[in-house]
Design a protein around this motif. Structure first.
Motif, PDB file in Angstrom:
ATOM      1  N   ARG A   1       0.864 -26.397  22.057  1.00 20.00           N
ATOM      2  CA  ARG A   1       1.851 -25.364  21.701  1.00 20.00           C
ATOM      3  C   ARG A   1       1.190 -24.023  21.453  1.00 20.00           C
ATOM      4  N   ASP A   2       0.070 -24.029  20.730  1.00 18.45           N
ATOM      5  CA  ASP A   2      -0.612 -22.771  20.403  1.00 18.45           C
ATOM      6  C   ASP A   2      -1.075 -22.038  21.657  1.00 18.45           C
ATOM      7  N   ILE A   3      -1.516 -22.797  22.664  1.00 12.99           N
ATOM      8  CA  ILE A   3      -1.924 -22.173  23.929  1.00 12.99           C
ATOM      9  C   ILE A   3      -0.732 -21.480  24.578  1.00 12.99           C
ATOM     10  N   LEU A   4       0.424 -22.133  24.538  1.00 16.34           N
ATOM     11  CA  LEU A   4       1.610 -21.602  25.197  1.00 16.34           C
ATOM     12  C   LEU A   4       2.217 -20.410  24.468  1.00 16.34           C
ATOM     13  N   VAL A   5       2.295 -20.479  23.135  1.00 17.12           N
ATOM     14  CA  VAL A   5       2.980 -19.409  22.397  1.00 17.12           C
ATOM     15  C   VAL A   5       2.130 -18.152  22.287  1.00 17.12           C
ATOM     16  N   ASN A   6       0.874 -18.218  22.688  1.00 15.93           N
ATOM     17  CA  ASN A   6       0.030 -17.033  22.658  1.00 15.93           C
ATOM     18  C   ASN A   6      -0.046 -16.340  24.023  1.00 15.93           C
ATOM     19  N   THR A   7       0.767 -16.776  24.972  1.00 14.55           N
ATOM     20  CA  THR A   7       0.815 -16.109  26.272  1.00 14.55           C
ATOM     21  C   THR A   7       1.720 -14.889  26.192  1.00 14.55           C
ATOM     22  N   ASP A   8       1.487 -13.913  27.049  1.00 12.09           N
ATOM     23  CA  ASP A   8       2.327 -12.712  27.077  1.00 12.09           C
ATOM     24  C   ASP A   8       3.760 -13.055  27.459  1.00 12.09           C
ATOM     25  N   GLU A   9       3.920 -14.061  28.315  1.00 14.65           N
ATOM     26  CA  GLU A   9       5.266 -14.455  28.747  1.00 14.65           C
ATOM     27  C   GLU A   9       6.097 -14.976  27.577  1.00 14.65           C
ATOM     28  N   TRP A  10       5.467 -15.773  26.721  1.00 16.62           N
ATOM     29  CA  TRP A  10       6.185 -16.278  25.538  1.00 16.62           C
ATOM     30  C   TRP A  10       6.527 -15.132  24.591  1.00 16.62           C
ATOM     31  N   LYS A  11       5.574 -14.272  24.344  1.00 12.49           N
ATOM     32  CA  LYS A  11       5.789 -13.171  23.399  1.00 12.49           C
ATOM     33  C   LYS A  11       6.851 -12.191  23.881  1.00 12.49           C
ATOM     34  N   ALA A  12       7.095 -12.140  25.206  1.00 13.44           N
ATOM     35  CA  ALA A  12       8.097 -11.233  25.755  1.00 13.44           C
ATOM     36  C   ALA A  12       9.522 -11.772  25.577  1.00 13.44           C
ATOM     37  N   LEU A  13       9.673 -13.037  25.234  1.00 13.72           N
ATOM     38  CA  LEU A  13      10.997 -13.627  25.040  1.00 13.72           C
ATOM     39  C   LEU A  13      11.621 -13.115  23.736  1.00 13.72           C
ATOM     40  N   PRO A  14      12.959 -13.116  23.646  1.00 10.84           N
ATOM     41  CA  PRO A  14      13.635 -12.597  22.445  1.00 10.84           C
ATOM     42  C   PRO A  14      13.278 -13.396  21.191  1.00 10.84           C
ATOM     43  N   ASP A  15      13.518 -12.786  20.028  1.00  6.82           N
ATOM     44  CA  ASP A  15      13.323 -13.480  18.754  1.00  6.82           C
ATOM     45  C   ASP A  15      14.373 -14.577  18.598  1.00  6.82           C
ATOM     46  N   TYR A  16      14.035 -15.559  17.778  1.00  5.31           N
ATOM     47  CA  TYR A  16      14.968 -16.650  17.528  1.00  5.31           C
ATOM     48  C   TYR A  16      16.243 -16.136  16.861  1.00  5.31           C
TER      49      TYR A  16
END
Length: 330
Positions: A310-325
């Motif tokens: 999970r940590d690998i995935l949530v630190n990608t630019d693509e994940w960070k570009a998604l809207p807030d929860y």
């Protein structure tokens, strides 16, 4: 005569005032001495209390422990003394580190974020830092010696040697660092046909499929399609995931029982599918506690593997570009 009597009365009254003042001064002096004694006593007891509240880490600096090490000539070599109760932390003997108010200490942690000049780490479950201070800490990568440590990756296991002082912020911070050692084994190269899928989060709202590249931040939203994107892991990231899966030994991992992961409300829902030429296995955990308490060691190991991926995935630019929860739980 009357004047004389009045004079005597006034004189006697003056003597009484003087005696009263002298008595007050005496009592003030006695009280001052008692206060000083109390302050000295409090200071001594505070130092003892401060030593005791360092967790049981201070126990490694007991007279008995020091006497056992008195005959060992460490030279420049640091000896990492583990704590009995929290074996992934302790104090350092030798190493020629500067000695401050607190003993030179160490703990093991996992890197969950890499920044310029700092790393965010998650303290090991069996470290006193996690139990008595904070689970997550920012650690400077500029060492006390002036050297800067680089090359950290998400999921790296590290050992941090520091001056024993932790700033009480959120996340907590460590400013004086003597060493950061990478404990990772050599990363394995993923097979060419390796692919995986993972689900995590409260009620399993987040997921990723390496074959299709579909990355979902949450399904719990008014417009779930806004929380999905496509991302294909790099070779290094795939190798990092494969190393985690190898350490987990997925092929020989048995089925989990309902009670292995504890209970909490809300709960996590986890799943991991691994496919290679020789492996085709899916492990599903419908309900897992948000906390490690109550989990079996094997369950904790599986949870750690999911968290690392999970940590690998949530630190990608693509994940960070998604809207807030939209909702509170991630």
């Amino acid at each position: 005569m009357k004047f004389h009597q009045n004079f005597l009365c006034r004189k006697r009254g003056g003597m009484e005032v003087i005696m009263k003042n002298n008595l007050r001064a005496l009592w003030f002096f006695v009280a001052l001495i008692l206060v000083c004694i109390m302050i000295v006593g409090c200071d001594t007891s505070t130092k003892k209390e401060n030593t005791d509240t360092q967790g049981t880490i201070t126990d490694t600096h007991s007279t008995e422990t020091e006497s056992e090490n008195d005959n060992i000539d460490n030279g420049d070599m640091a000896v990492y003394v583990p704590n009995d109760e929290y074996p992934h932390s302790g104090t350092v003997e030798g190493g020629n580190y500067p000695q401050g108010y607190e003993p030179v200490s160490w703990f093991d942690a996992k890197v969950i974020e890499v920044n310029s000049g700092t790393i965010l780490v998650e303290a090991h479950e069996e470290s006193w830092v996690r139990h008595l201070c904070s689970a997550e800490l920012y650690v400077t990568t500029k060492l006390y010696s002036g050297e800067t440590r680089t090359g950290f990756e998400i999921g790296d296991l590290v050992r941090i040697t520091y001056d024993g002082m932790i700033a009480e912020s959120y996340p907590a911070q460590i400013f004086t660092v003597y060493d950061i050692s990478n404990l990772n084994p050599t990363k394995s190269e993923a097979p060419e046909d390796f692919c995986f899928a993972v689900t995590w989060g409260v009620f399993g709202i987040s997921s990723y499929d390496s074959k299709t590249g579909k990355l979902v931040k949450t399904t719990d939203a008014t417009h779930p399609e806004d929380y999905a994107t496509t991302y294909f892991l790099s070779d290094d990231e795939l190798n990092a995931v494969w190393t985690v899966i190898e350490q987990l030994d997925v092929e020989n991992l048995g089925e989990f029982d309902y009670d292995d992961f504890g209970l909490s409300e809300p709960h996590l829902s986890l799943s991991l599918t691994v496919k290679t030429g020789s492996i085709d296995k899916t492990i599903t955990v419908p309900e897992a506690s948000l906390m490690y308490e109550g989990m079996t060691p094997e369950a904790q190991k599986f949870m750690n593997a999911i968290k690392t991926i999970r940590d690998i995935l949530v630190n990608t630019d693509e994940w960070k570009a998604l809207p807030d929860y939209e909702n509170f739980y991630e």
